[in-house]
Design an enzyme around this catalytic site. Structure first.
Site, PDB file in Angstrom:
ATOM      1  N   THR A 162       3.486 -23.587 -16.232  1.00 29.05           N
ATOM      2  CA  THR A 162       2.201 -24.015 -15.718  1.00 29.05           C
ATOM      3  C   THR A 162       2.386 -24.696 -14.373  1.00 29.05           C
ATOM      4  O   THR A 162       3.464 -24.633 -13.776  1.00 29.05           O
ATOM      5  CB  THR A 162       1.474 -24.888 -16.773  1.00 29.05           C
ATOM      6  OG1 THR A 162       0.187 -25.220 -16.279  1.00 29.05           O
ATOM      7  CG2 THR A 162       2.238 -26.151 -17.110  1.00 29.05           C
TER       8      THR A 162
ATOM      9  N   GLY B 107     -12.189 -23.925 -19.719  1.00 30.06           N
ATOM     10  CA  GLY B 107     -10.982 -23.092 -19.784  1.00 30.06           C
ATOM     11  C   GLY B 107     -10.245 -23.087 -21.114  1.00 30.06           C
ATOM     12  O   GLY B 107      -9.164 -22.498 -21.207  1.00 30.06           O
TER      13      GLY B 107
ATOM     14  N   ASP C 272      -2.650 -14.875 -17.452  1.00 27.91           N
ATOM     15  CA  ASP C 272      -3.846 -15.684 -17.163  1.00 27.91           C
ATOM     16  C   ASP C 272      -5.085 -14.813 -16.956  1.00 27.91           C
ATOM     17  O   ASP C 272      -6.169 -15.121 -17.458  1.00 27.91           O
ATOM     18  CB  ASP C 272      -3.642 -16.528 -15.891  1.00 27.91           C
ATOM     19  CG  ASP C 272      -2.829 -17.784 -16.146  1.00 27.91           C
ATOM     20  OD1 ASP C 272      -2.698 -18.185 -17.320  1.00 27.91           O
ATOM     21  OD2 ASP C 272      -2.327 -18.372 -15.164  1.00 27.91           O
TER      22      ASP C 272
ATOM     23  N   GLY D  43      -4.881 -21.375  -5.680  1.00 36.96           N
ATOM     24  CA  GLY D  43      -3.538 -21.689  -6.164  1.00 36.96           C
ATOM     25  C   GLY D  43      -3.065 -20.657  -7.179  1.00 36.96           C
ATOM     26  O   GLY D  43      -3.581 -19.523  -7.223  1.00 36.96           O
ATOM     27  N   GLY D  44      -2.100 -21.055  -7.992  1.00 40.90           N
ATOM     28  CA  GLY D  44      -1.504 -20.130  -8.958  1.00 40.90           C
ATOM     29  C   GLY D  44      -2.519 -19.570  -9.939  1.00 40.90           C
ATOM     30  O   GLY D  44      -2.475 -18.379 -10.282  1.00 40.90           O
TER      31      GLY D  44
ATOM     32  N   ASN E 265       3.156 -16.761 -15.562  1.00 37.46           N
ATOM     33  CA  ASN E 265       2.948 -17.859 -16.522  1.00 37.46           C
ATOM     34  C   ASN E 265       3.757 -17.637 -17.794  1.00 37.46           C
ATOM     35  O   ASN E 265       3.749 -18.474 -18.685  1.00 37.46           O
ATOM     36  CB  ASN E 265       1.459 -18.041 -16.862  1.00 37.46           C
ATOM     37  CG  ASN E 265       0.945 -16.942 -17.776  1.00 37.46           C
ATOM     38  OD1 ASN E 265       1.508 -15.853 -17.834  1.00 37.46           O
ATOM     39  ND2 ASN E 265      -0.122 -17.224 -18.493  1.00 37.46           N
TER      40      ASN E 265
ATOM     41  N   SER F   5      -0.148 -26.041 -25.592  1.00 38.71           N
ATOM     42  CA  SER F   5       0.582 -24.805 -25.899  1.00 38.71           C
ATOM     43  C   SER F   5       1.477 -24.921 -27.138  1.00 38.71           C
ATOM     44  O   SER F   5       1.513 -23.987 -27.945  1.00 38.71           O
ATOM     45  CB  SER F   5       1.391 -24.350 -24.681  1.00 38.71           C
ATOM     46  OG  SER F   5       0.511 -23.923 -23.670  1.00 38.71           O
TER      47      SER F   5
ATOM     48  N   LYS G 158       4.347 -21.757 -11.119  1.00 36.58           N
ATOM     49  CA  LYS G 158       4.113 -20.336 -11.400  1.00 36.58           C
ATOM     50  C   LYS G 158       4.746 -19.394 -10.369  1.00 36.58           C
ATOM     51  O   LYS G 158       5.233 -18.324 -10.718  1.00 36.58           O
ATOM     52  CB  LYS G 158       2.615 -20.071 -11.544  1.00 36.58           C
ATOM     53  CG  LYS G 158       2.078 -20.650 -12.858  1.00 36.58           C
ATOM     54  CD  LYS G 158       0.605 -20.376 -13.065  1.00 36.58           C
ATOM     55  CE  LYS G 158       0.197 -20.937 -14.435  1.00 36.58           C
ATOM     56  NZ  LYS G 158      -1.228 -20.779 -14.701  1.00 36.58           N
TER      57      LYS G 158
ATOM     58  N   SER H  12       0.093 -30.960 -23.035  1.00 31.32           N
ATOM     59  CA  SER H  12      -0.155 -29.517 -23.164  1.00 31.32           C
ATOM     60  C   SER H  12      -0.491 -29.140 -24.609  1.00 31.32           C
ATOM     61  O   SER H  12       0.133 -29.631 -25.556  1.00 31.32           O
ATOM     62  CB  SER H  12       1.079 -28.736 -22.721  1.00 31.32           C
ATOM     63  OG  SER H  12       0.896 -27.367 -23.001  1.00 31.32           O
TER      64      SER H  12
HETATM   65  P1  NDP Z   1      -2.311 -25.084  -8.157  1.00 29.97           P
HETATM   66  O1  NDP Z   1      -1.656 -26.403  -7.967  1.00 29.97           O
HETATM   67  O2  NDP Z   1      -1.526 -23.851  -7.944  1.00 29.97           O
HETATM   68  O3  NDP Z   1      -3.607 -24.988  -7.201  1.00 29.97           O
HETATM   69  C1  NDP Z   1      -4.504 -26.050  -7.161  1.00 29.97           C
HETATM   70  C2  NDP Z   1      -5.769 -25.619  -6.443  1.00 29.97           C
HETATM   71  O4  NDP Z   1      -6.705 -26.697  -6.480  1.00 29.97           O
HETATM   72  C3  NDP Z   1      -5.567 -25.288  -4.979  1.00 29.97           C
HETATM   73  O5  NDP Z   1      -6.473 -24.281  -4.603  1.00 29.97           O
HETATM   74  C4  NDP Z   1      -5.909 -26.617  -4.292  1.00 29.97           C
HETATM   75  O6  NDP Z   1      -6.298 -26.488  -2.949  1.00 29.97           O
HETATM   76  C5  NDP Z   1      -7.081 -27.042  -5.129  1.00 29.97           C
HETATM   77  N1  NDP Z   1      -7.354 -28.483  -5.067  1.00 29.97           N
HETATM   78  C6  NDP Z   1      -6.582 -29.488  -5.570  1.00 29.97           C
HETATM   79  N2  NDP Z   1      -7.187 -30.683  -5.355  1.00 29.97           N
HETATM   80  C7  NDP Z   1      -8.360 -30.432  -4.712  1.00 29.97           C
HETATM   81  C8  NDP Z   1      -9.415 -31.243  -4.219  1.00 29.97           C
HETATM   82  N3  NDP Z   1      -9.394 -32.580  -4.362  1.00 29.97           N
HETATM   83  N4  NDP Z   1     -10.484 -30.637  -3.623  1.00 29.97           N
HETATM   84  C9  NDP Z   1     -10.518 -29.282  -3.500  1.00 29.97           C
HETATM   85  N5  NDP Z   1      -9.530 -28.457  -3.939  1.00 29.97           N
HETATM   86  C10 NDP Z   1      -8.466 -29.021  -4.537  1.00 29.97           C
HETATM   87  O7  NDP Z   1      -2.943 -25.135  -9.619  1.00 29.97           O
HETATM   88  P2  NDP Z   1      -3.354 -23.889 -10.549  1.00 29.97           P
HETATM   89  O8  NDP Z   1      -4.071 -22.899  -9.698  1.00 29.97           O
HETATM   90  O9  NDP Z   1      -2.209 -23.437 -11.331  1.00 29.97           O
HETATM   91  O10 NDP Z   1      -4.385 -24.593 -11.548  1.00 29.97           O
HETATM   92  C11 NDP Z   1      -5.704 -24.929 -11.142  1.00 29.97           C
HETATM   93  C12 NDP Z   1      -6.458 -25.457 -12.367  1.00 29.97           C
HETATM   94  O11 NDP Z   1      -6.661 -24.401 -13.305  1.00 29.97           O
HETATM   95  C13 NDP Z   1      -5.688 -26.549 -13.106  1.00 29.97           C
HETATM   96  O12 NDP Z   1      -6.589 -27.522 -13.579  1.00 29.97           O
HETATM   97  C14 NDP Z   1      -5.069 -25.786 -14.257  1.00 29.97           C
HETATM   98  O13 NDP Z   1      -4.779 -26.619 -15.342  1.00 29.97           O
HETATM   99  C15 NDP Z   1      -6.161 -24.766 -14.573  1.00 29.97           C
HETATM  100  N6  NDP Z   1      -5.632 -23.565 -15.251  1.00 29.97           N
HETATM  101  C16 NDP Z   1      -6.054 -23.317 -16.530  1.00 29.97           C
HETATM  102  C17 NDP Z   1      -5.614 -22.207 -17.215  1.00 29.97           C
HETATM  103  C18 NDP Z   1      -6.108 -21.938 -18.597  1.00 29.97           C
HETATM  104  O14 NDP Z   1      -5.477 -21.160 -19.326  1.00 29.97           O
HETATM  105  N7  NDP Z   1      -7.223 -22.519 -18.993  1.00 29.97           N
HETATM  106  C19 NDP Z   1      -4.668 -21.261 -16.596  1.00 29.97           C
HETATM  107  C20 NDP Z   1      -4.337 -21.572 -15.216  1.00 29.97           C
HETATM  108  C21 NDP Z   1      -4.796 -22.710 -14.585  1.00 29.97           C
HETATM  109  P3  NDP Z   1      -5.188 -26.506  -1.781  1.00 29.97           P
HETATM  110  O15 NDP Z   1      -4.665 -25.111  -1.692  1.00 29.97           O
HETATM  111  O16 NDP Z   1      -5.959 -26.921  -0.585  1.00 29.97           O
HETATM  112  O17 NDP Z   1      -4.134 -27.505  -2.180  1.00 29.97           O
END
Ligand code: NDP
Length: 280
Positions: free
Chosen positions: A62, A240, A102, A129-130, A87, A17, A66, A15
């Site tokens: 993270t 990001g 976020d 997701g989150g 977050n 952060s 979340k 991270s």
């Molecule tokens: P979550 O674990 O909450 O959600 C993950 C998401 O990715 C879900 O929608 C999941 O689908 C999908 N997913 C995972 N694997 C696959 C795959 N192989 N094919 C298609 N969809 C897939 O994670 P977050 O939402 O918290 O984070 C998502 C990304 O965003 C991460 O890489 C995170 O690091 C980044 N992020 C960056 C931030 C920044 O400040 N730059 C802030 C927040 C997030 P399913 O529901 O089907 O499992």
């Protein structure tokens, strides 16, 4: 003694952060200590309590914690309560207060740093997701046009659209039908696909004259989507990292009452982000 802060999640060792908040602290003349703590859903509550007992006053959270962070808090900001994800945690006399920076972090990066006018942009979010839950309300507030949400697990896209409560503007659709949606002005990859699999490339038919492709991930994790954006001639390809710095600045403001200057920190990290896989 320094004020104690931490980021919780898994994986967490890479991270950025701690680096970002230490730089903000130096800039603001605030003596703080910020560490990364590895925690999953099973041990987060106990580790957060131990952190509080040891004097911890603020935390970032993270993936995959979340939603749990929002649940564990005794009070929540409107935006954290609305979407059920946090977050940022701030210690109060009664327990933790939860917030979510976020969405504002992404909007600031896109509008202030990259000078994108978000108004009326027909938008596609891939992922539910989150991260997607954190950014969707802020994008709607920033004035985007219609919002389409697709996700590998369609029920989660449905749930996110329902939570947003704007049925004439927000549409959950099947990922498999994406080729039929027409062009978008803003396409956001909010999946963590490159961490443990691959996201099938999106069709070129989604890309129009002014399409901005935005990945919430950065570093190595953003390479496939950024490559797709360039190969399909998207007008903008934005990862990001800027959002990461901006959401951190909003957390910093919540804890310390001052918003740091993010440009110097973003510039320093931009030179070093290649190869880093973990985002927050
Ligand atoms: P979550 O674990 O909450 O959600 C993950 C998401 O990715 C879900 O929608 C999941 O689908 C999908 N997913 C995972 N694997 C696959 C795959 N192989 N094919 C298609 N969809 C897939 O994670 P977050 O939402 O918290 O984070 C998502 C990304 O965003 C991460 O890489 C995170 O690091 C980044 N992020 C960056 C931030 C920044 O400040 N730059 C802030 C927040 C997030 P399913 O529901 O089907 O499992």
């Amino acid at each position: 003694m320094s004020q104690q802060f931490a980021v919780f999640g898994t994986p967490i060792s890479h991270s950025l952060s701690p680096q970002i908040h230490s730089a903000f602290g130096r800039q603001a003349g605030i003596d703080l200590r910020y560490i990364a703590i590895e925690a999953g859903p099973g041990d987060f509550a106990a580790k957060l309590q131990a952190f509080a007992d040891a004097g911890g006053v603020g935390a970032n959270v993270t993936l995959p914690l979340k939603a749990l962070a929002a649940e564990l808090a005794v009070t929540q900001s409107e935006r954290a309560k609305h979407m059920g994800v946090a977050n940022t945690l701030a210690r109060t006399a009664d327990g933790w207060h939860a917030d979510n920076t976020d969405g504002i972090g992404l909007v600031r990066d896109l509008t202030d740093r990259h000078r994108l006018d978000l108004r009326e942009r027909r938008t596609l979010i891939v992922g539910a997701g989150g991260g997607a839950r954190g950014i969707a309300p802020a994008l709607l507030d920033a004035g985007i046009g219609e919002l389409f949400i697709v996700n590998r697990t369609p029920e989660r896209a449905d749930a996110l659209a329902d939570m947003l409560g704007q049925p004439s503007r927000v549409h959950a659709r099947y990922l498999g039908d994406v080729a039929t949606f027409g062009e978008f002005d803003l396409i956001i990859n909010a999946t963590s696909a490159t961490r443990g699999g691959t996201l099938a490339p999106l069709p070129r038919s989604l890309v129009g004259r002014r399409t901005a492709a935005v990945d919430l991930s950065y570093g190595e994790a953003a390479i496939p989507f950024m490559a797709w954006a360039r190969a399909t001639n998207c007008h903008d390809a934005i990862d990001g990292l800027g959002m990461l710095v901006e959401q951190a600045a909003e957390s910093f403001k919540l804890w310390h009452g001052v918003r740091p200057d993010t440009n110097a920190v973003f510039a320093a990290l931009s030179g070093h982000s290649a190869g880093l896989v973990t985002a927050d």
